[in-house]
Enzyme design. Structure first.
Site, PDB file in Angstrom:
ATOM      1  N   ASP A 120       0.875  -1.234  -0.091  1.00  0.00           N
ATOM      2  CA  ASP A 120       0.092   0.026  -0.011  1.00  0.00           C
ATOM      3  C   ASP A 120       0.753   1.278  -0.078  1.00  0.00           C
ATOM      4  OD1 ASP A 120      -3.224   0.685   1.475  1.00  0.00           O
ATOM      5  OD2 ASP A 120      -2.017   1.902   0.056  1.00  0.00           O
TER       6      ASP A 120
HETATM    7  C1  GLC Z   1      -4.312   4.337  -0.238  1.00  0.00           C
HETATM    8  C2  GLC Z   1      -5.108   3.009   0.125  1.00  0.00           C
HETATM    9  C3  GLC Z   1      -5.317   2.144  -1.031  1.00  0.00           C
HETATM   10  C4  GLC Z   1      -5.063   2.549  -2.387  1.00  0.00           C
HETATM   11  C5  GLC Z   1      -3.803   3.201  -2.464  1.00  0.00           C
HETATM   12  C6  GLC Z   1      -3.212   3.898  -3.738  1.00  0.00           C
HETATM   13  O1  GLC Z   1      -3.436   4.713   0.761  1.00  0.00           O
HETATM   14  O2  GLC Z   1      -4.766   2.543   1.324  1.00  0.00           O
HETATM   15  O3  GLC Z   1      -6.547   1.524  -0.709  1.00  0.00           O
HETATM   16  O4  GLC Z   1      -5.088   1.418  -3.224  1.00  0.00           O
HETATM   17  O5  GLC Z   1      -3.297   4.187  -1.437  1.00  0.00           O
HETATM   18  O6  GLC Z   1      -3.985   4.933  -4.116  1.00  0.00           O
END
Ligand code: GLC
Length: 741
Positions: free
Chosen positions: A262
């Site tokens: 993430d």
């Molecule tokens: C965010 C979220 C995740 C998302 C990622 C990219 O922090 O936790 O669900 O896909 O970043 O945007």
């Protein structure tokens, strides 16, 4: 490209180029030089890092994808295309209801179709991988990301996980097939106190029985990537957790696609306190078999040194790099680096009438009728239609698409007022905002000042004038529809709340309207289960609309005016009080169950100031018809390991209108080597019934549906007595018994 050609390509790559494939940068790094310097410097990456990186985060727009891809390939030595990944969670430009609403349809087949329409729309504009479906089991309404999840039950969430992955995948043709990334692995939906990014700590027994199944369903359905979650599991952050990523996900489940972190999660291993520096963080993640570093320089700048010291092997880099090359090859990028996207293709498929109708049909099924005192709904239309006042911050708002619809075009949203006008005519009703969404927008932070995220309009408006206008309208009407709810930024990522009631200014207005003595319909816009205890008596009817998406206004009108007989059923428990959280239906008995314990009243598992149960339980929802459930019968009183047990129940539509019932099947393992929930969903069926129609619904129960995980036996059932229950929700059930032999 053939596999042998991929192997040959890998053999021709330098170490730096291989590591580059493991790095994902945001679009800011690919701007024209003058623009990109800032984001690159802020992230700590160089132009050389950009020139070899493997993927791009959250850039969409066919023109921009072409521009970036062309410029990148121009500089690329081996012409390995970038892959573009983005959050297309529950819609792209055409937005469906938030997943809490999609779950409330109890219609995975419909959602599968929807997700293929979403795929086609997103692919046309340059998305190649979506960071979806999010399928974290959610049982704490304080957590903001309930919004993004199908619900609290592992079985139901698994059904939707499978449908969403298969929907995104479609028939595999490039224009209608989007690679998916299940998230957030694992257990992200269980942060302590419901606080965003907080610690998750649970036994392996609970993790495996209640939180892992939906991710596994997505893997079995063929999701292409898995995203690591921000939280710890067993004291180790998921991104550094080899047991979770390698032993469970890869070895046990056989997943061999890329694991992506993430956002900035590798670097955050320092903040977690498990890595002293970025080098240690990179080593931990690589040894957990995490392949792609989203938006940090850890892999880009630390892996070469780790290879030199032997702390990471070249084989590990080759394996990770090959996973990324194989993903690109599956997407056909070596043959078409743009993957069919173009402005023309976007125009052809975006927000088409077919899509808007699809969003409306799904939303029609997603709305949940929670209360309908005296049959106030549906409101009549035509000659003897009542004079309707539509009041509240959501009366004429386009902010009905939820926090994670970051690529949706809000201008396509149909507001409640617009939909009312389509049904009642401009003169058939009147609307007034009546009050601001919040008393104080500062809790929303910087995001709250962005128009796309619902920045307040009418700054400095005289609040008493606003209220007076609404009250005057209400006083002159026959029925009042109150369109109230959370601000769109009060849920979603970073949207944890300790107060899960309707915001204060809206409650004050509702009380003042109620004091006028008019019938009141409450339509709710929210991204989590709410506590409605302080408003339940101020409303004769309540419709849960979630954040209903682009077609939301029309769907709410469809239900309020009876074009649609509501069939939505909750997939999360609505509490009386936030103090009950985490709250879910599949509770364990405890040694002192409140309703059956032999101990005296005080000394049982209960609160002194609140019921144990939900105000509105899992599976609950009303319709405009009434239904009778009776005659539960089993084909036998025993089930063998290789046998089947037929469980039948009769459902009768006692109403004068056609309607849909969601017949639910639960089991209860009465005695086992570990405690088992008092009931667990094991199947369901949507049944359309003509007026007065009686239908027998039969479920097939097999031994595998009775299995649960223990450290001693893994997934296994245990012989003994079971209850099997069927009915319209998790509370009103008919019960039968059988023995597993
Ligand atoms: C965010 C979220 C995740 C998302 C990622 C990219 O922090 O936790 O669900 O896909 O970043 O945007």
């Amino acid at each position: 490209m053939k596999q042998s050609e991929l192997v040959d390509l890998l053999g021709r790559m330098t170490l730096r180029e291989k590591i580059g494939q493991l790095v994902q940068l945001d679009g800011g790094c690919f701007g024209t030089d003058a623009v990109a310097v800032g984001p690159r410097a802020k992230l700590g990456v160089t132009q050389e890092d950009v020139d070899v990186c493997g993927s791009v985060l959250n850039v969409l727009g066919a023109e921009e994808v072409h521009r970036i891809q062309d410029a990148y390939l121009e500089r690329s030595r081996l012409k390995i295309p970038l892959v573009f990944m983005a959050d297309v969670i529950y819609g792209y430009q055409t937005c469906y209801p938030i997943p809490l609403g999609l779950g409330a349809t109890w219609d995975p087949e419909l959602i599968r179709e929807d997700y293929n329409l979403i795929a086609e729309e997103a692919v046309a504009d340059g998305c190649m991988v979506t960071f979806s479906p999010p399928v974290d089991v959610v049982r704490d309404a304080r957590w903001g990301r309930c919004l993004e999840m199908p619900g609290e039950d592992p079985y139901l969430s698994s059904r939707f996980a499978r449908a969403m992955v298969e929907g995104f995948k479609g028939d595999g043709t490039p224009q209608k097939s989007l690679a998916s990334c299940v998230k957030h692995f694992a257990g992200y939906g269980a942060p302590e106190a419901g606080r965003e990014y907080n610690t998750v700590d649970m036994s392996e027994w609970r993790l495996r029985n209640e939180y892992l199944p939906p991710y596994r369903a997505a893997v079995e359905a063929g999701c292409d990537l898995v995203m690591t979650s921000f939280n710890t599991i067993d004291g180790i952050p998921a991104t550094a957790n080899r047991w979770l990523m390698h032993d469970v996900l890869r070895d046990e489940w056989g997943f061999d696609g890329p694991i992506i972190t993430d956002y900035a999660a590798i670097d955050e291993l320092r903040a977690h306190g498990v890595a002293a520096n970025r080098r240690e963080a990179a080593k931990l993640a690589m040894n957990a078999t995490v392949d792609i570093d989203m938006k940090t320089p850890c892999y880009a700048h630390e892996l070469e040194a780790l290879i030199e010291t032997g702390e990471v092997s070249l084989e590990q880099i080759d394996t990770a790099c090959m996973r990324v090359l194989e993903l690109k090859n599956r997407l056909g990028l070596f043959e078409d680096p743009y993957r069919t996207c173009s402005p023309e293709r976007r125009t052809e498929v975006t927000c088409t009438p077919e899509r808007l109708e699809s969003a409306r049909k799904t939303c029609d099924e997603a709305l949940v009728l929670l209360k309908n005192e005296g049959g106030l709904l549906p409101l009549t239309t035509g000659g003897n239609a009542p004079c309707v006042a539509l009041i509240g911050p959501y009366a004429n708002s386009r902010d009905i698409i939820g926090m994670w619809a970051i690529h949706a075009d809000k201008t396509h949203s149909v507001t409640l007022a617009e939909a009312f006008a389509e049904v009642l005519g401009d003169d058939g009703f009147a609307w007034a905002q009546g009050c601001p969404t919040l008393d104080d927008y500062s809790e929303l932070g910087e995001f709250g000042k962005i128009p796309a995220f619902g920045a307040p309009t009418g700054e400095g408006a005289d609040l008493e004038t606003m209220a007076a206008e609404a009250l005057e309208l209400a006083a002159s009407s026959d029925v009042v529809v109150m369109a109230l709810g959370e601000h769109m930024l009060q849920s979603g990522e970073g949207g944890a709340r300790t107060d899960i009631t309707i915001p204060a200014p809206q409650k004050r207005l509702l009380k003042r309207v109620r004091a006028l003595g008019k019938p009141v319909v409450l339509v709710l816009f929210n991204g989590r289960p709410l506590s409605l205890t302080d408003v339940i008596d101020d409303c004769d009817a309540i419709v849960e609309a979630w954040f209903p998406g682009t077609a939301g206004g029309r769907s709410v009108a469809d239900v309020l005016f009876g074009t649609v007989n509501p069939s939505g059923r909750l997939t999360v428990s609505f509490p009386h009080n936030v103090g009950q959280e985490p709250l879910y239906y599949a509770q364990f008995s405890t040694g002192r169950p409140a309703k059956t314990s032999t101990h005296s009243g005080r000394f049982v598992s209960r609160y002194m100031d609140c019921p144990n149960d939900a105000m509105f339980p899992f599976g609950y929802g009303l319709s405009y018809h009434t239904a009778r459930y009776d005659n539960l019968r089993l084909s036998a009183d025993e089930l063998t390991a290789d046998g089947v047990l037929e469980v039948s129940i009769d459902v009768t539509n006692e109403g004068d209108i056609a309607g849909t019932e969601v017949v639910q099947l639960y089991i209860h393992d009465k005695v086992a080597t570990r405690v088992r929930p008092m009931l667990e969903l094991r199947d369901f069926a949507r049944v359309e019934l003509a007026p007065r129609e009686r239908r027998t619904v039969t479920f097939i129960l097999r031994e595998e549906a009775l299995r649960f995980w223990t450290p001693e036996h893994g997934w296994a059932s245990e012989p003994g007595a079971f209850e099997v229950m069927a009915g319209p929700n998790s509370r009103d059930l008919l019960v039968g018994e059988f023995e597993l032999v």
